[in-house]
Design a protein around this motif. Structure first.
Motif, PDB file in Angstrom:
ATOM      1  N   HIS A 114     -42.197  23.327  45.507  1.00  0.00           N
ATOM      2  CA  HIS A 114     -40.770  23.580  45.321  1.00  0.00           C
ATOM      3  C   HIS A 114     -40.077  22.461  44.514  1.00  0.00           C
ATOM      4  CE1 HIS A 114     -36.650  24.458  46.880  1.00  0.00           C
ATOM      5  NE2 HIS A 114     -36.561  23.148  46.932  1.00  0.00           N
ATOM      6  N   HIS A 118     -37.960  22.519  40.840  1.00  0.00           N
ATOM      7  CA  HIS A 118     -36.616  22.033  40.480  1.00  0.00           C
ATOM      8  C   HIS A 118     -36.611  21.397  39.084  1.00  0.00           C
ATOM      9  CE1 HIS A 118     -33.852  22.692  43.748  1.00  0.00           C
ATOM     10  NE2 HIS A 118     -34.660  22.175  44.653  1.00  0.00           N
ATOM     11  N   ASP A 311     -31.324  25.719  45.394  1.00  0.00           N
ATOM     12  CA  ASP A 311     -32.588  26.450  45.501  1.00  0.00           C
ATOM     13  C   ASP A 311     -32.464  27.882  44.980  1.00  0.00           C
ATOM     14  OD1 ASP A 311     -33.492  24.137  46.597  1.00  0.00           O
ATOM     15  OD2 ASP A 311     -33.441  24.853  48.673  1.00  0.00           O
TER      16      ASP A 311
HETATM   17 ZN    ZN Z   1     -34.493  22.259  46.783  1.00  0.00          ZN
END
Ligand code: ZN
Ligand code: KG4
Length: 349
Positions: A114, A118, A311
């Motif tokens: 994850h 980003h 997110d």
């Molecule tokens: Zn994040």
């Protein structure tokens, strides 16, 4: 695969259930459902509540992303999903759902990191990375500088926080000032109205021996203590707390140390592109400081547009595209989740 790879990206590390479709460097659809409202009254994300919300939203969000793109699962080349770092129960919902889709539609699966997502997402705005890139990752859980030699295969940690993350530090001070969770955006807004020199907020690992030994590491644990002590003293003297000034002093000090260290890391490594990512990259004081230091040192700063800072599925799909382009083998369907996935592990092999 004649055209650029088309990937469905799924994200469920914390309180957002998100899905998006990216083809090459183009965002085709992007859907985000948040359970933040359900956590706000507890002052932080409650994992059980977040996991339940993912279980409810998973199928509707994926269906909406496909619908918005006028595509079905058959039209997708691969499925990418965040396999870590994040809350274990939340990751389990997203990864299990993605595995089921991959099995049913007979598509390759990539369980991605994850945090690297980003960074990857900035390619949607700026195109592929130059050969060597520095990345500043700033989120609720991470504050790190990464050397990106190859986004699919070679990411190395240049520096990291030794205690709190910048977002976490803002959220803690925000709580002290009585703002709801997450407090980062409140501090940002109030900081614009205050005096950044009203109180002295320490910049960890910048002075003396500690600064010399940790030029690219961060420390924010002293910040909350310093602000708390100042607020206590002012209250004891019967003064009203100048909230805007506290926010401004905090925000400008933290933004300054982040920007200074990030740009110094670029200069040190002879790199001319800095990519920024994570929820805290929405912070306006940080964005301004990075632009300013970047211009001064001839370094291009690539900041994600605001909707791609927090997110989302686009970041996951974009990293999936990178892995396919690099010829990386898909993750096995029995791949685990890792709530503490290391920053130099791009995906589950
Ligand atoms: Zn994040
Ligand atoms: O990346 P993210 O959405 O979630 C994690 O993976 O942690 O980052 C959330 C963090 C929170 O700490 C939140 O307060 C902070 O990003 N944040 C901000 C701003 N927008 C979000 N902090 C300061 N200023 C903002 N504008």
């Amino acid at each position: 695969m004649a055209q650029a790879p088309r990937v469905l990206g799924i994200e469920s590390t914390c309180d957002e259930t998100a899905a998006a479709i990216v083809q090459g460097r183009e965002l085709i659809s992007n859907v985000v459902a948040s359970s933040m409202q359900e956590h706000a009254r507890y002052g932080g994300v409650i994992p059980e509540i977040a996991s339940r919300a993912h279980a409810q939203s998973f199928i509707p969000v994926v269906e909406q992303a496909l619908h918005d793109a006028h595509l079905t699962l058959d039209d997708i080349d691969a499925i990418a999903v965040s396999a870590g770092p994040g809350l274990a129960g939340c990751l389990a919902v997203g990864v299990s759902g993605a595995k089921a889709l991959a099995l049913a539609a007979n598509k390759p699966l990539y369980g991605i990191n994850h945090v690297i997502g980003h960074i990857a997402v900035t390619q949607l705005q700026f195109g592929a990375f130059p050969e060597r890139t520095m990345a500043l990752i700033v989120s609720g859980g991470h504050t790190s500088l990464l050397e990106v030699h190859d986004i699919a295969r070679d990411v190395r940690v240049k520096g990291t926080t030794l205690d709190d993350a910048a977002g976490e530090c803002f959220d803690k001070v925000a709580r002290l000032l009585g703002f709801p969770y997450p407090g980062g955006p409140y501090i940002d807004r109030h900081a614009r109205l205050g005096d950044p020199h009203a109180l002295r907020v320490p910049q960890g690992l910048t002075q003396g021996r500690a600064g010399a030994e940790h030029p690219f590491d961060f420390s924010f644990s002293g910040v909350k203590t310093a602000v708390a002590r100042w607020v206590e003293q002012e209250t004891a003297q019967g003064h009203e707390i100048p909230v805007d000034d506290v926010c401004a002093s905090l925000a400008y000090s933290v933004a300054d140390v982040l920007a200074k260290k990030a740009i110094t890391a670029c200069v040190d490594a002879d790199v001319y592109t800095l990519v920024v990512g994570g929820g805290f990259s929405a912070n306006s004081q940080l964005r301004a400081a990075l632009q300013q230091y970047g211009e001064r040192h001839g370094i291009e700063v690539r900041l994600p547009e605001l909707k791609l800072c927090t997110d989302n599925g686009a970041m996951v799909a974009q990293l999936g595209v990178n892995l396919i382009e690099a010829g990386c083998a898909p993750s096995p369907l029995d791949c685990p989740i890792d709530s503490a996935m290391p920053l130099d592990q791009v995906y589950m092999q």
